[in-house]
Design a protein around this motif. Sequence first.
Motif, PDB file in Angstrom:
ATOM      1  N   VAL A 145      37.889  -0.584  -4.576  1.00 41.20           N
ATOM      2  CA  VAL A 145      37.215  -2.087  -4.760  1.00 41.20           C
ATOM      3  C   VAL A 145      37.335  -2.675  -3.406  1.00 41.20           C
ATOM      4  O   VAL A 145      36.479  -3.408  -2.786  1.00 41.20           O
ATOM      5  CB  VAL A 145      37.947  -2.744  -5.739  1.00 41.20           C
ATOM      6  CG1 VAL A 145      37.434  -4.138  -5.700  1.00 41.20           C
ATOM      7  CG2 VAL A 145      37.697  -2.047  -7.073  1.00 41.20           C
ATOM      8  N   VAL A 161      36.014 -10.806  -8.176  1.00 38.10           N
ATOM      9  CA  VAL A 161      36.350  -9.567  -8.602  1.00 38.10           C
ATOM     10  C   VAL A 161      37.864  -9.758  -8.944  1.00 38.10           C
ATOM     11  O   VAL A 161      38.666 -10.101  -8.186  1.00 38.10           O
ATOM     12  CB  VAL A 161      36.016  -8.653  -7.580  1.00 38.10           C
ATOM     13  CG1 VAL A 161      36.438  -7.321  -8.067  1.00 38.10           C
ATOM     14  CG2 VAL A 161      34.487  -8.599  -7.335  1.00 38.10           C
ATOM     15  N   ASP A 174      25.620  -4.119  -6.313  1.00 36.74           N
ATOM     16  CA  ASP A 174      25.932  -3.448  -4.733  1.00 36.74           C
ATOM     17  C   ASP A 174      27.388  -3.054  -4.599  1.00 36.74           C
ATOM     18  O   ASP A 174      27.631  -1.924  -4.171  1.00 36.74           O
ATOM     19  CB  ASP A 174      25.399  -4.577  -3.792  1.00 36.74           C
ATOM     20  CG  ASP A 174      24.115  -4.847  -3.626  1.00 36.74           C
ATOM     21  OD1 ASP A 174      23.448  -3.816  -3.928  1.00 36.74           O
ATOM     22  OD2 ASP A 174      23.784  -5.717  -3.163  1.00 36.74           O
ATOM     23  N   LEU A 175      28.229  -3.769  -5.234  1.00 32.54           N
ATOM     24  CA  LEU A 175      29.599  -3.443  -5.388  1.00 32.54           C
ATOM     25  C   LEU A 175      29.925  -2.279  -6.092  1.00 32.54           C
ATOM     26  O   LEU A 175      30.635  -1.317  -5.690  1.00 32.54           O
ATOM     27  CB  LEU A 175      30.539  -4.459  -6.018  1.00 32.54           C
ATOM     28  CG  LEU A 175      31.901  -4.405  -5.841  1.00 32.54           C
ATOM     29  CD1 LEU A 175      32.513  -4.255  -4.538  1.00 32.54           C
ATOM     30  CD2 LEU A 175      32.779  -5.397  -6.773  1.00 32.54           C
ATOM     31  N   ILE A 180      32.758 -12.383  -1.442  1.00 30.50           N
ATOM     32  CA  ILE A 180      33.416 -11.685  -2.548  1.00 30.50           C
ATOM     33  C   ILE A 180      35.001 -12.100  -2.591  1.00 30.50           C
ATOM     34  O   ILE A 180      35.816 -11.867  -1.571  1.00 30.50           O
ATOM     35  CB  ILE A 180      33.444 -10.044  -2.261  1.00 30.50           C
ATOM     36  CG1 ILE A 180      32.080  -9.754  -2.301  1.00 30.50           C
ATOM     37  CG2 ILE A 180      34.142  -9.672  -3.253  1.00 30.50           C
ATOM     38  CD1 ILE A 180      31.675  -8.288  -2.113  1.00 30.50           C
ATOM     39  N   LEU A 205      30.800  -4.205   1.963  1.00 27.50           N
ATOM     40  CA  LEU A 205      29.500  -5.134   1.904  1.00 27.50           C
ATOM     41  C   LEU A 205      29.410  -6.108   2.364  1.00 27.50           C
ATOM     42  O   LEU A 205      28.390  -6.786   2.934  1.00 27.50           O
ATOM     43  CB  LEU A 205      29.622  -5.479   0.111  1.00 27.50           C
ATOM     44  CG  LEU A 205      29.128  -4.239  -0.851  1.00 27.50           C
ATOM     45  CD1 LEU A 205      29.385  -4.500  -2.285  1.00 27.50           C
ATOM     46  CD2 LEU A 205      27.632  -3.604  -0.646  1.00 27.50           C
ATOM     47  N   ALA A 230      35.199  -1.005  -0.858  1.00 30.01           N
ATOM     48  CA  ALA A 230      33.593  -1.437  -0.958  1.00 30.01           C
ATOM     49  C   ALA A 230      33.335  -2.935  -0.755  1.00 30.01           C
ATOM     50  O   ALA A 230      32.377  -3.323  -0.113  1.00 30.01           O
ATOM     51  CB  ALA A 230      33.473  -1.059  -2.636  1.00 30.01           C
ATOM     52  N   ALA A 231      34.246  -3.797  -1.125  1.00 34.03           N
ATOM     53  CA  ALA A 231      34.103  -5.352  -0.907  1.00 34.03           C
ATOM     54  C   ALA A 231      33.850  -5.470   1.045  1.00 34.03           C
ATOM     55  O   ALA A 231      33.191  -6.290   1.315  1.00 34.03           O
ATOM     56  CB  ALA A 231      35.353  -6.097  -1.499  1.00 34.03           C
ATOM     57  N   GLU A 287      28.637   0.858  -4.340  1.00 34.19           N
ATOM     58  CA  GLU A 287      29.558   1.237  -3.023  1.00 34.19           C
ATOM     59  C   GLU A 287      30.896   1.761  -3.781  1.00 34.19           C
ATOM     60  O   GLU A 287      31.540   2.827  -3.325  1.00 34.19           O
ATOM     61  CB  GLU A 287      29.805  -0.015  -2.476  1.00 34.19           C
ATOM     62  CG  GLU A 287      30.770   0.403  -0.990  1.00 34.19           C
ATOM     63  CD  GLU A 287      29.961   1.178  -0.008  1.00 34.19           C
ATOM     64  OE1 GLU A 287      30.653   1.579   0.988  1.00 34.19           O
ATOM     65  OE2 GLU A 287      28.672   1.277  -0.334  1.00 34.19           O
TER      66      GLU A 287
END
Length: 303
Positions: free
Chosen positions: A106, A95, A293-294, A122, A113, A109-110, A297
Amino acid sequence: IENKDIDYVLAIYRNHSISGAAEELFITQPALTKYLQNLESRLGVVLFERTRRHVKLTEAGARYIKYASQIASLEKALEREMALVKYEEQNSLRVGYSNTDVRNYVIQAADSLMEKNPSLSIQLEEKTSINVENSMLDGSINIGFLALPETIHPSLSATVLFEESILLAVPEEHPLAASGMPIRGSKYPWVDLGKFANDRFILRSADARFREIVNKLFDQYQFSPKIFTTTRSQHSSIEYAERYRVCTMTTESFMNLKTPGSMKFFLVGSPMETIQVGYVTRKDSPVSQPMRDLLTEVYRLIT
């Protein structure tokens, strides 16, 4: 019927000529002509009527193209599906993100997850918006979050996550710090940027997309700013502006993270300038489950 048959016939159909198709396929015109003759002989039908300059589909050719196009489309769908399986089996994601407000969503969220799924990997890379876009094009990242350009590269697909206002930040002791026109629906007043033509500014580096947008603002007011220094991030811009008592440009969303008490902020531009922040993906690449999924989120955090 072989895959090469379909590829060659579709190329002739797209180019309306054997010579144009041969150039596209990187083979000689005589070789393609011979190939077409052999194919028509095997099929027992003529696919194209030839003239000196062009070729025209026969009735048999039209039927061939109809099904050949469907087969070619299914082949591409199969390739995408296999690539998707590969991504999902790898259970990893690369990412890229620029230094806008989206970076915080971001990162959160990472982290969330990977905490839920320890086997998920990630890799996060902070870059300028322009470099995020370039990394998407060369395939070194799977998804990029950035300040979106006015026009996106045709190989990429862009989605807007949110739009934010651009703000002028001035020291609280500035003669114009108490000025500004109230704007309904905003806690920030509007001010004429042209009145700050003689001020010194801390700006983002020249290769930042935010700088491109800010430069257009200065062009709108027909003056070149006196640059005190440049920085790589909004955090540094505000920090230096506070320390050296000069002006800078930032975004409304950045104020959600830090509101310097010694600076005053104004909406600028006529119309008021905004910046769109979102994400880009490659049109020819599948959306893997980790990517879905990312994004789920990130949307959850934004809303």
